[in-house]
Design a protein around this motif. Sequence first.
Motif, short mmCIF file in Angstrom:
data_model
loop_
_atom_site.label_atom_id
_atom_site.label_comp_id
_atom_site.label_asym_id
_atom_site.label_seq_id
_atom_site.Cartn_x
_atom_site.Cartn_y
_atom_site.Cartn_z
N ALA A 159 0.83 -1.21 0.00
CA ALA A 159 0.00 0.00 0.00
C ALA A 159 0.86 1.25 0.00
N ASP A 160 0.32 2.34 -0.59
CA ASP A 160 1.02 3.62 -0.54
C ASP A 160 0.80 4.26 0.83
N GLU A 161 1.34 5.46 1.02
CA GLU A 161 1.30 6.10 2.34
C GLU A 161 -0.12 6.38 2.81
N LYS A 162 -0.97 6.90 1.91
CA LYS A 162 -2.34 7.24 2.30
C LYS A 162 -3.14 5.99 2.65
N LEU A 163 -3.04 4.97 1.79
CA LEU A 163 -3.76 3.73 2.06
C LEU A 163 -3.22 3.05 3.32
N GLY A 164 -1.90 3.19 3.55
CA GLY A 164 -1.30 2.61 4.74
C GLY A 164 -1.88 3.18 6.02
N ARG A 165 -2.15 4.51 6.01
CA ARG A 165 -2.76 5.13 7.19
C ARG A 165 -4.15 4.55 7.44
N TYR A 166 -4.91 4.37 6.37
CA TYR A 166 -6.25 3.80 6.52
C TYR A 166 -6.19 2.37 7.06
N LEU A 167 -5.22 1.61 6.55
CA LEU A 167 -5.09 0.23 7.01
C LEU A 167 -4.66 0.17 8.48
N ASN A 168 -3.83 1.12 8.91
CA ASN A 168 -3.44 1.18 10.33
C ASN A 168 -4.66 1.45 11.22
N ILE A 169 -5.53 2.35 10.73
CA ILE A 169 -6.77 2.62 11.49
C ILE A 169 -7.63 1.37 11.57
N ALA A 170 -7.71 0.64 10.44
CA ALA A 170 -8.51 -0.59 10.43
C ALA A 170 -7.95 -1.62 11.40
N ILE A 171 -6.62 -1.75 11.45
CA ILE A 171 -6.01 -2.70 12.39
C ILE A 171 -6.28 -2.27 13.83
N GLY A 172 -6.23 -0.96 14.08
CA GLY A 172 -6.52 -0.47 15.43
C GLY A 172 -7.94 -0.81 15.86
N GLU A 173 -8.89 -0.67 14.94
CA GLU A 173 -10.28 -1.01 15.27
C GLU A 173 -10.45 -2.51 15.49
N LEU A 174 -9.73 -3.31 14.69
CA LEU A 174 -9.78 -4.76 14.88
C LEU A 174 -9.19 -5.15 16.24
N ASP A 175 -8.12 -4.45 16.64
CA ASP A 175 -7.53 -4.72 17.96
C ASP A 175 -8.51 -4.37 19.08
N GLN A 176 -9.26 -3.27 18.88
CA GLN A 176 -10.27 -2.91 19.88
C GLN A 176 -11.36 -3.97 19.96
N ALA A 177 -11.76 -4.48 18.80
CA ALA A 177 -12.76 -5.56 18.79
C ALA A 177 -12.20 -6.81 19.46
N GLU A 178 -10.92 -7.09 19.24
CA GLU A 178 -10.27 -8.24 19.88
C GLU A 178 -10.26 -8.09 21.40
N LYS A 179 -10.04 -6.86 21.85
CA LYS A 179 -10.04 -6.60 23.30
C LYS A 179 -11.42 -6.87 23.90
N ILE A 180 -12.47 -6.43 23.20
CA ILE A 180 -13.83 -6.66 23.68
C ILE A 180 -14.13 -8.16 23.71
N ILE A 181 -13.69 -8.87 22.68
CA ILE A 181 -13.92 -10.32 22.64
C ILE A 181 -13.19 -11.00 23.80
N SER A 182 -11.97 -10.54 24.10
CA SER A 182 -11.23 -11.12 25.22
C SER A 182 -11.98 -10.89 26.53
N GLU A 183 -12.60 -9.72 26.68
CA GLU A 183 -13.39 -9.45 27.88
C GLU A 183 -14.61 -10.36 27.93
#
Length: 426
Positions: free
Chosen positions: A236-260
């Motif tokens: 991915a280019d720089e702009k798309l990379g930022r979007y993908l980082n945000i997506a990974i962050g949201e997935l990590d938040q969902a993973e945290k909720i699932i762990s709870e």
Amino acid sequence: MKDILVHLFIMTFPPHIYQIFMLTRYYKREKIRNRFLMGILMGFSGIFSISYPVMYLVPDFYWDLRGVPLLLAFMYGGYYGGFTALGMMLIFHGMMFPSFGVSDAILYAAGFVPVLLRARVFYQYPSRKKIALSLLYAGIGTAALLLWLSYIVSHHGFVWKDLLPQVSLLTVVQLLLPVLLILWFQHMLRHDQMSIEIQKAEKLQHLSDLAASVAHEIRNPLQVTRGYIQISQKEADEKLGRYLNIAIGELDQAEKIISEFLLFAKPELTETGIINIGDSLHQAVTMLEPYASMSGAVIRLSCEDDIFIEGDPSKLKQAFVNLIKNGIESTQTDGLIRIHGHIRKQKAVITITDNGSGMTKEEIQRLGAPFYTTKSRGTGLGLMVTTRLIDAMRGKMRFASEVGKGSEVMIIFPLSAKKRVSISGE
């Protein structure tokens, strides 16, 4: 004796009706009508006692048991129930017996004694204290009646010897009947509370099974999605990379909720041992001090030395972090979180107090319920998980709060038996 047994049956009838229809709501204390109902039921019981006295001892003096239902109305119905029963008795007495004697005045005046004995909080007292207060009340009322009876006997030429058997029997009944009724009422309260706890445990078990099943089903596709996103980041280019980082962050938040969810479903203590409460609190405070500073809050910790319990150190620290974090988030500017650990009656007691917005009684009653939260953004899982973890370590939590002044949570654990032995042997 027959009249006494009839009165005993009438006295036990209102609590039985109350148990059938309203006892569960008594614990919730959501509405004042429950206390009014107690007053009405006890009022009818008192009216019966007035209508059919237990015994006429001498002219112008009769002995009834109206004080017993009046006592229960004040002590289990509070001011609302007590004054409701008292008002019903006064109105009935005024309609049926216009002449108001001194003995009647004594009986009704004795009805105000429970008010002086803090009738508002009587239901919170342990059984022994309730019995002691009932004996005190019954003793005051009985002593007043005996003094008035002595006055009548001495001024009208009656012989005490002729009245002694009846007076002795009535005195014993007047003293013991409130105790018997309180013991029975406490038994009903315990039985109903056990039913509530069983229903709550069954609901939590069903919810835990559902949470575990859903969490496992959702976690697998999330992990696959995260893996493909990480692969895509390489091309991915720089702009798309930022979007993908945000997506990974949201997935990590969902993973945290699932762990709870999974922790709520199965709060297993994987690493049990002897825990120093002071160390766990210091670790939790150290983790949260930067967060508190960003929120404009200050944490003050004081803890006695050598407070040891048995449990899982990481799970206990997580529980402390959740509770302290809730306190920080409830404060505005100049927030203050006070944490104190000490030993009381062979128990480890930890109090966490904040000066935040506080909660209403209804909100306190719902704390720890599945998915309930007072935050504008929150899942309600944090306190659920904390409650389950503390329960797993044989602990208890108690909440107190006042709107506009702040909240306090008290956590109570049994002390470690092994450590108590080693300390006492030093």
